[in-house]
Design a protein around this motif. Structure first.
Motif, PDB file in Angstrom:
ATOM      1  N   ALA A 716      -0.425   7.093 -14.805  1.00  0.00           N
ATOM      2  CA  ALA A 716       0.776   6.487 -14.227  1.00  0.00           C
ATOM      3  C   ALA A 716       2.012   7.093 -14.871  1.00  0.00           C
ATOM      4  O   ALA A 716       1.924   7.851 -15.846  1.00  0.00           O
ATOM      5  N   ASN A 728      -3.553   5.276 -13.653  1.00  0.00           N
ATOM      6  CA  ASN A 728      -2.803   4.758 -12.508  1.00  0.00           C
ATOM      7  C   ASN A 728      -3.486   3.544 -11.891  1.00  0.00           C
ATOM      8  O   ASN A 728      -2.826   2.610 -11.426  1.00  0.00           O
ATOM      9  N   ASN A 731      -2.585   0.454 -13.602  1.00  0.00           N
ATOM     10  CA  ASN A 731      -1.170   0.101 -13.442  1.00  0.00           C
ATOM     11  C   ASN A 731      -0.889  -0.455 -12.046  1.00  0.00           C
ATOM     12  O   ASN A 731       0.243  -0.501 -11.591  1.00  0.00           O
ATOM     13  N   GLY A 733      -2.149   0.794  -9.216  1.00  0.00           N
ATOM     14  CA  GLY A 733      -2.170   1.827  -8.179  1.00  0.00           C
ATOM     15  C   GLY A 733      -3.584   2.228  -7.812  1.00  0.00           C
ATOM     16  O   GLY A 733      -4.560   1.557  -8.132  1.00  0.00           O
ATOM     17  N   SER A 734      -3.690   3.371  -7.141  1.00  0.00           N
ATOM     18  CA  SER A 734      -4.993   3.895  -6.735  1.00  0.00           C
ATOM     19  C   SER A 734      -5.619   4.650  -7.898  1.00  0.00           C
ATOM     20  O   SER A 734      -5.030   4.784  -8.980  1.00  0.00           O
ATOM     21  N   ARG A 737      -3.029   9.478  -8.323  1.00  0.00           N
ATOM     22  CA  ARG A 737      -1.684   9.494  -7.757  1.00  0.00           C
ATOM     23  C   ARG A 737      -1.403  10.904  -7.245  1.00  0.00           C
ATOM     24  O   ARG A 737      -1.362  11.859  -8.020  1.00  0.00           O
ATOM     25  N   ARG A 826       7.565   9.402  -7.707  1.00  0.00           N
ATOM     26  CA  ARG A 826       7.507   8.345  -6.703  1.00  0.00           C
ATOM     27  C   ARG A 826       8.536   8.530  -5.582  1.00  0.00           C
ATOM     28  O   ARG A 826       8.901   7.573  -4.898  1.00  0.00           O
ATOM     29  N   SER A 828       8.024  10.334  -2.907  1.00  0.00           N
ATOM     30  CA  SER A 828       7.255  10.350  -1.671  1.00  0.00           C
ATOM     31  C   SER A 828       8.060  11.013  -0.544  1.00  0.00           C
ATOM     32  O   SER A 828       8.345  10.413   0.485  1.00  0.00           O
TER      33      SER A 828
END
Length: 915
Positions: A716, A728, A731, A733-734, A737, A826, A828
């Motif tokens: 993460a 990650n 944290n 998430g998936s 990342r 992040r 994206s």
């Protein structure tokens, strides 16, 4: 006298002693003079003269008699009479005459004529004459040749007169063997690229012809050329020159107002001839009127030449170009291009006034391997002003302005056939970023290496096992590196900060099998680095900053590292049955694990004070900034993991006659790789590196190439975007990342499979750093617009369509799609998303149309666009290419003769990029 038939289908005459009379003396003199005569076999003892072929008018239905070729063999009987003191008369001809004909060969002793009819041929010295009918007057030393009519009344078997390398195809000809003079009616001859036709031609001697009512052209259609030059009087010297009187250009049998009071055309047999290059006229809003690409071509020798071209503009701008090509068979070949432009925009005193000098140097050299198999020399140079391709108004390729990098390399290598074999190479390299104007050069780079040595191999030479596979090498690399800018290039300042160094390396390695199925390898590498200067960091109270002082003198450091790898290959097959369309899928997996260790070399590090307190709290190494790097302060203890996969299918062939299935590649590769740091502390370094995944495949008979790559990070990030020691998935998430991803698709299709043809412009495009395809437009050589805008191929045939709505239109199309995704912090965000298309087609066999364009979905704009049109006018070519918008918006129109001999007969007009 008796006649005998030989086995070669011709009559053989043999003389026997007879009672001498006046007729026999004349007949014997005739044979001694000409050496070869055609008569028919008769009993001469009964008749006093030879019997000729019965007179018969030839017709198309008349049966042809066997071809008659006569060779005389004369046997002389010695006479007791003493030789006459009177000298004999000189023979009519200076050589033997050989002739033949299909229908008949007739001799008229009274008129001194020999008549040949139907496919007649006559050979005398260097003269060859073929015609329907030939009449030879051996008293006047003249020969006449002409056509004959067939059963339909159409003239056939036109004369073909050849003397040396000159060939003339007239309607009829009259030629004198003694004076070498001739009269020729409606002659047609080829002289290099020229086709010459004249109503009446007078051959003065072997080297001079006078023509009346002549026309000459480079068209391949001799009877109905699309254009020609018409003149009333011509002096023609074969292989050298043509001098004409009033000359008028005729296009499609329509006289044009273009005429010259006289004309001179060089027609040398040499490969090239020196001469003027006429400029083209243009005008520009920024620079005024201009004459471009005018100059002179120097054919200096058979091995090298020189072309000097220049431009001049009325506002004071000018340009010069020097182009030279050289070659020696079985040794080397190359070319040199030097370009310089002094560009002035607007007029002095105006706010948009500017002035700049730009230049470009290109050199290409290759050595034939046959010259010396143990050494080679090559050069590929492209350097100069960073803005040359962006600002030049007379460059060879507009699309090269999109290139961001110029590179050069000059290298020499030699192999020493000793034991072990040694290799030595010297090279100079250059890399230039046209956007930042940064230049990196190595002058020079020295490389020396000794071939692998296996000290533990026995006399049998078998390398098997751990010990016998142990090998070592020696490599030496020396470099003088220079980093400068475009403004300091070739100035003394560029050498001020040059860095010199030398790297010695001795790798020791071996490989072996482990547990039968695993391939293992280990290696130890020792390196020693030499530098000519180092640095010393210290705090300067006057500047209140830490400065680097250069310390000149020899210094060195030594490092070593260890590495090992273990891998295997796993095969898996999924069978679906032989009666299925897809019979089986084969999966090949190659996993491997590697280990690398480099210890800390802290002994090469010193400390310095970072402020005025004098506290030595910072570490550095005096080898910082060296061209071969510096020794590491921390241990490097990493393990790498990678997996490579390929998938292919066994498919039943659509052709039922084939018994074996065909193999189809599904995935060329599916690669995964990552590494683990065994010394990671979780603060300064994290254990796992991002996972890199890449794959590629080909579809539709390998016409569609698809590639995908992505980076997956297991850790993460914090609010500042820095990676933290936390997975990650922990944290919220998936598992991974995705930090970046890229997809590229390239698809090429055409109406038919055709060879990849590259013309001169394509070669110049790649040399300038452009693409080989035409997605960014097709190159246009402004110095020689006779080159095709397309693949250079010319379709033959007429502009007709055989069937309604069933025309055969050759075409080709290329697609390129690129997609880039970024998510490092992040964000994206899609940072790149563009589609480029290039298409070419033949609207008719003579019309070609092409377009190159694209669209950027991120910037919401059309990418570089070019429209091109070309008309094949047989001997002429018309082209128009247009870039409608952008910084390089321009257009160029050209119409001219393709032949290099008449390349100055053209009209071209262009509009310059506004930029």
């Amino acid at each position: 006298m008796r006649s005998q038939k030989s086995s070669h289908n011709f009559t053989k005459i043999v003389f026997i002693p007879l009672r001498t009379n006046l007729f026999h003396i004349v007949l014997l003199s005739f044979f001694l003079t000409f050496g070869a005569t055609k008569i028919y076999s008769q009993d001469i003892a009964k008749k006093t003269k030879p019997i000729a072929v019965p007179k018969q008018q030839p017709t198309a239905t008349t049966q042809k008699k066997p071809e008659i070729t006569v060779t005389d063999t004369i046997i002389k009987e010695k006479d007791s009479v003493k030789t006459d003191s009177i000298k004999p008369k000189k023979a009519f001809l200076e050589g033997k005459v050989k002739y033949k004909a299909d229908q008949y060969a007739k001799i008229d002793q009274k008129k001194k004529l020999i008549t040949l009819y139907d496919n007649a041929e006559l050979y005398y010295q260097d003269i060859e004459l073929k015609s329907g009918k030939i009449v030879m007057d051996y008293e006047k030393n003249e020969v006449y040749a002409g056509r004959i009519k067939d059963s339909l009344g159409k003239y056939t078997q036109y004369p073909n007169f050849k003397q040396g390398e000159n060939i003339i195809e007239p309607d009829s000809i009259r030629f004198n063997f003694k004076t070498k003079k001739a009269l020729i009616w409606n002659s047609k001859t080829d002289q290099g690229e020229f086709n010459v036709k004249a109503a009446i031609t007078k051959k003065e001697n072997d080297s001079v012809y006078f023509l009346k009512g002549a026309r000459f052209t480079t068209s391949t259609n001799k009877e109905n050329p699309e254009y020609y030059f018409r003149t009333s009087k011509v002096k023609f010297i074969p292989g050298k020159k043509v001098i004409t009187g009033l000359t008028n250009l005729v296009i499609a049998d329509v006289p044009t107002p273009i005429a010259l009071p006289f004309a001179f055309f060089p027609m040398s047999k040499e490969t090239s001839v020196s001469g003027l290059i006429l400029p083209s006229y243009n005008d520009s809003n920024n620079r005024g009127f201009s004459l471009q690409n005018g100059g002179y071509y120097f054919a200096l020798s058979d091995h090298y030449d020189l072309t000097v071209l220049g431009d001049y503009y009325t506002n004071g701008s000018y340009g010069m170009r020097f182009e030279s090509s050289y070659a020696t068979r079985y040794k080397y070949r190359g070319n040199v291009n030097i370009r310089f432009e002094n560009l002035i925009n607007s007029e002095r005193g105006y706010p948009d006034y500017s002035r700049q000098n730009i230049y470009n140097i290109q050199w290409s050299h290759s050595r034939d391997s046959k010259a010396n198999p143990n050494s080679s020399f090559s050069a590929s140079v492209n350097l100069g002003s960073s803005k040359y391709y962006q600002q030049s108004i007379n460059q060879s390729n507009i699309g090269s302005s999109l290139n961001n990098t110029l590179s050069s390399s000059v290298s020499y290598s030699k192999t020493f056939n000793i034991i072990p074999q040694a290799r030595l190479s010297l090279s100079a390299t250059h890399s230039q970023n046209t956007q930042t104007e940064t230049i990196n050069m190595t002058l020079p780079t020295l490389q020396f290496s000794l071939d692998r040595m296996y000290p533990f191999v026995g006399k049998d030479g078998v390398k098997k096992g751990f010990f016998k596979n142990i090998n070592l090498q020696y490599n030496l690399n020396g470099r003088n590196s220079i980093t400068t800018t475009d403004s300091l290039f070739f100035k003394p300042e560029m050498f001020k900060d040059a860095q010199m160094g030398m790297q010695h390396s001795i790798p020791l390695s071996t490989n072996f099998k482990l547990f039968k199925y695993f391939s293992a390898s280990t290696s130890v590498n020792y390196e020693e680095i030499w530098y000519a200067k180092t640095i010393r960091k210290e705090y300067d109270p006057e500047q209140s900053a830490v400065i680097n002082r250069t310390v000149n003198g020899f210094d060195a450091f030594r490092t070593y590292n260890l590495s090992a790898s273990l891998g295997t290959t796993i095969y898996g097959t999924f069978n679906f049955g032989e009666n299925k369309k897809i019979q089986a899928i084969r999966h090949v997996m190659r996993p491997s694990i590697s280990y690398a260790y480099t210890p800390s070399f802290e002994k090469y590090y010193d400390t310095y004070a970072s402020d005025a307190s004098g506290t030595m709290d910072k570490q550095y190494t005096r080898f910082e900034g060296g061209i071969y790097g510096a020794p590491g302060l921390n241990n490097s203890n990493t393990m790498g993991i990678s997996i490579s996969n390929t998938f292919e299918a066994k498919v039943r062939d659509a052709d039922s006659t084939k018994t074996e299935p065909k193999k189809v590649m599904l995935l060329n590769n599916l690669n995964l790789s990552t590494s683990y740091n065994l010394d990671a502390d979780g603060v300064t370094a994290l254990a796992w590196s991002p996972v890199r995944v890449s794959t590629g495949a080909q579809f539709f008979q390998n016409k569609l190439n698809a590639n995908f790559a992505t980076t997956l990070d297991p850790y993460a990030i914090d609010n500042s975007g820095r990676r933290i020691n936390r997975f990650n998935i922990d944290n919220g998430g998936s598992l991974f990342r995705m930090t970046s991803a890229n997809i590229t698709l390239n698809y090429a299709l055409s109406s038919k499979d055709k060879e990849d043809k590259k013309n001169k412009n394509t070669a110049q495009t790649t040399r300038n750093g452009g693409r080989e395809d035409d997605l960014f437009g097709t190159a246009t050589d402004l110095n020689d617009n006779r080159q095709s805008l397309f693949d250079g191929s010319e379709e033959e045939g007429e502009d007709t369509i055989s069937e309604f709505f069933n025309a055969k239109l050759p075409w080709d199309m290329t697609f390129a799609y690129s997609f880039t995704y970024s998510n490092n912090n992040r964000e994206s965000r899609i940072t790149g998303n563009s589609l480029m298309i290039s298409a070419n087609t033949d609207l008719t066999p003579k019309w070609k149309v092409g377009v190159s364009t694209g669209y950027d979905f991120v910037q919401n704009g059309v990418t570089y666009t070019q429209l091109r049109f070309e008309r094949d006018l047989a001997s002429w070519r018309l082209s128009f290419n247009w870039t409608p918008f952008g910084n390089n918006a321009n257009w160029n129109f050209f119409i001219g003769i393709k032949s290099g001999m008449l390349s100055d007969i053209k009209w071209e007009k262009r509009n310059y990029p506004t930029r």
